[in-house]
Write an enzyme that holds these catalytic residues in place. Structure first.
Site, PDB file in Angstrom:
ATOM      1  N   ASP A  34     -40.907 -23.873  20.418  1.00 40.87           N
ATOM      2  CA  ASP A  34     -40.441 -22.721  20.583  1.00 40.87           C
ATOM      3  C   ASP A  34     -41.703 -21.279  20.786  1.00 40.87           C
ATOM      4  OD1 ASP A  34     -38.452 -21.343  22.349  1.00 40.87           O
ATOM      5  OD2 ASP A  34     -37.006 -20.975  20.442  1.00 40.87           O
TER       6      ASP A  34
ATOM      7  N   ASP B 200     -44.739 -19.750  26.887  1.00 44.99           N
ATOM      8  CA  ASP B 200     -43.682 -18.528  27.786  1.00 44.99           C
ATOM      9  C   ASP B 200     -44.795 -17.186  27.957  1.00 44.99           C
ATOM     10  OD1 ASP B 200     -42.270 -16.188  27.661  1.00 44.99           O
ATOM     11  OD2 ASP B 200     -41.985 -15.796  25.011  1.00 44.99           O
TER      12      ASP B 200
ATOM     13  N   GLU C 168     -40.119 -19.742  30.778  1.00 45.83           N
ATOM     14  CA  GLU C 168     -39.105 -19.075  31.044  1.00 45.83           C
ATOM     15  C   GLU C 168     -39.702 -18.047  32.210  1.00 45.83           C
ATOM     16  OE1 GLU C 168     -38.387 -15.018  29.044  1.00 45.83           O
ATOM     17  OE2 GLU C 168     -37.872 -16.247  27.204  1.00 45.83           O
TER      18      GLU C 168
ATOM     19  N   GLY D  32     -32.071 -11.998  19.233  1.00 48.15           N
ATOM     20  CA  GLY D  32     -31.572 -10.749  18.277  1.00 48.15           C
ATOM     21  C   GLY D  32     -30.448  -9.944  18.621  1.00 48.15           C
TER      22      GLY D  32
ATOM     23  N   VAL E  42     -30.686 -22.523  18.937  1.00 48.63           N
ATOM     24  CA  VAL E  42     -29.633 -21.916  18.224  1.00 48.63           C
ATOM     25  C   VAL E  42     -30.350 -21.982  17.144  1.00 48.63           C
ATOM     26  CG1 VAL E  42     -27.259 -22.800  18.811  1.00 48.63           C
ATOM     27  CG2 VAL E  42     -28.314 -24.469  17.160  1.00 48.63           C
ATOM     28  N   ASN E  43     -30.093 -20.489  15.789  1.00 45.19           N
ATOM     29  CA  ASN E  43     -31.427 -20.211  15.043  1.00 45.19           C
ATOM     30  C   ASN E  43     -29.977 -19.825  13.636  1.00 45.19           C
ATOM     31  OD1 ASN E  43     -32.834 -19.383  13.085  1.00 45.19           O
ATOM     32  ND2 ASN E  43     -33.708 -18.359  14.695  1.00 45.19           N
ATOM     33  N   ARG E  44     -29.853 -18.443  14.039  1.00 49.77           N
ATOM     34  CA  ARG E  44     -28.536 -18.148  13.405  1.00 49.77           C
ATOM     35  C   ARG E  44     -26.424 -18.897  13.433  1.00 49.77           C
ATOM     36  NH1 ARG E  44     -28.498 -12.215  12.216  1.00 49.77           N
ATOM     37  NH2 ARG E  44     -26.754 -12.548  10.928  1.00 49.77           N
TER      38      ARG E  44
END
EC number: 4.1.2.13
Length: 287
Positions: free
Chosen positions: A86, A108, A138, A185, A238-240
């Site tokens: 990523d 990116d 992106e 974030g 997906v992370n957190r």
């Protein structure tokens, strides 16, 4: 027409099946072996395809051998699991990534001017395709920052559908991460629902042939994920969302439980979180 070297690429196959089937595949950011095991175990238990994502942070902190471990583990699973790098921003990280067995890489260049972004992406995509690696890009600019990545404070630039179509054609990219009000974030007042322009997202999906990728997913309500999928999203980072319960358990029990017990129970919690998301995104049973 799909580049022949990419037609059998693992990420390409997983995401085009999701696009065709109108569901989404989770791309799970993993930082250690616990995360890798959790995604693989969840995918096998749910009969789901999956994508394990690493940040460039991993290349530097854990090194290339960790990447080989992740890829070998993912490819040995009984269901299709791809490994994706990523947010590859620095040129030297792209160079290193192209020497490793990633299935796909995100280049990116969103902080650059569009012409420079196109030139850098096109050059590296040609090289990646020759190696059988598919590429995510992106288009526009998504605000905020993630683990080990710089914060982007240059201001959001929403993706324009026709510009995105030209960008994808000019670069030869395989997947697009659009900017439609999503942020990295965390979200402010009103959350993601207030920030996202789903009408724009749907227009982009109808204009661009390639699968779309959703970045900026914490915190996001379940219903909003389903709306994004309905608008044409095929890959959801997906992370957190799947890591918080695991992190909380480890923080509360480290030093109280034997390390072996801690690890077994922590991975089980992590696995259940991933399984829940696979059910939500509709990828369960689709492998």
């Amino acid at each position: 027409m799909v580049n022949p070297s990419i037609a059998s690429n693992r990420t390409h196959c997983i995401l085009h099946a999701a696009k065709e089937g109108k569901y989404a595949v989770g791309a799970y950011n993993c930082y250690n072996g616990d995360g890798v095991m959790a995604v693989i175990r969840a995918a096998e238990a749910k009969g789901s395809t999956a994508i394990i994502q690493l940040f460039p942070w991993t290349l530097h902190f854990q090194g290339p051998e960790f990447v080989h471990y992740v890829v070998n583990s993912a490819h040995a699973a009984s269901v299709p699991i791809a490994v994706h790098l990523d947010h590859c921003i620095k040129p030297e990280d792209v160079e290193l990534a192209l020497t490793l067995p990633f299935d796909s890489i995100m280049i990116d260049g969103s902080a650059m001017e569009e012409a420079e972004n196109v030139a850098i992406c096109a050059r590296n995509i040609k090289r990646a395709h020759e190696l059988g690696i598919s590429i995510e890009v992106e288009m526009g600019r998504i605000e905020g920052g993630e683990d080990g990545l710089p914060n982007v404070d240059l201001g959001t630039i929403f993706t324009k559908p026709e510009d995105a179509k030209r960008f994808m054609e000019a670069t030869g990219a395989d997947f697009l991460a659009p900017s439609f009000g999503n942020v990295y974030g965390g979200y402010g007042d009103g959350g993601a629902e207030r920030s996202w322009d789903l009408t724009l997202l749907r227009k982009i999906a109808k204009t661009v042939e390639q699968p779309l990728v959703l970045h900026g997913t914490h915190p996001v309500e379940n219903e909003l994920f389903l709306k994004a999928i309905d608008c044409g999203v095929s890959k959801i980072n997906v992370n957190r969302t799947v890591r918080d319960d695991y992190t909380k358990f480890v923080a509360e029990n480290a030093g109280k439980l034997e390390l072996t017990v801690l690890k077994v129970q922590a991975v089980d919690i992590y696995t259940k979180s991933v399984q829940r998301v696979m059910d939500l995104f509709g990828s369960s049973g689709k492998a």
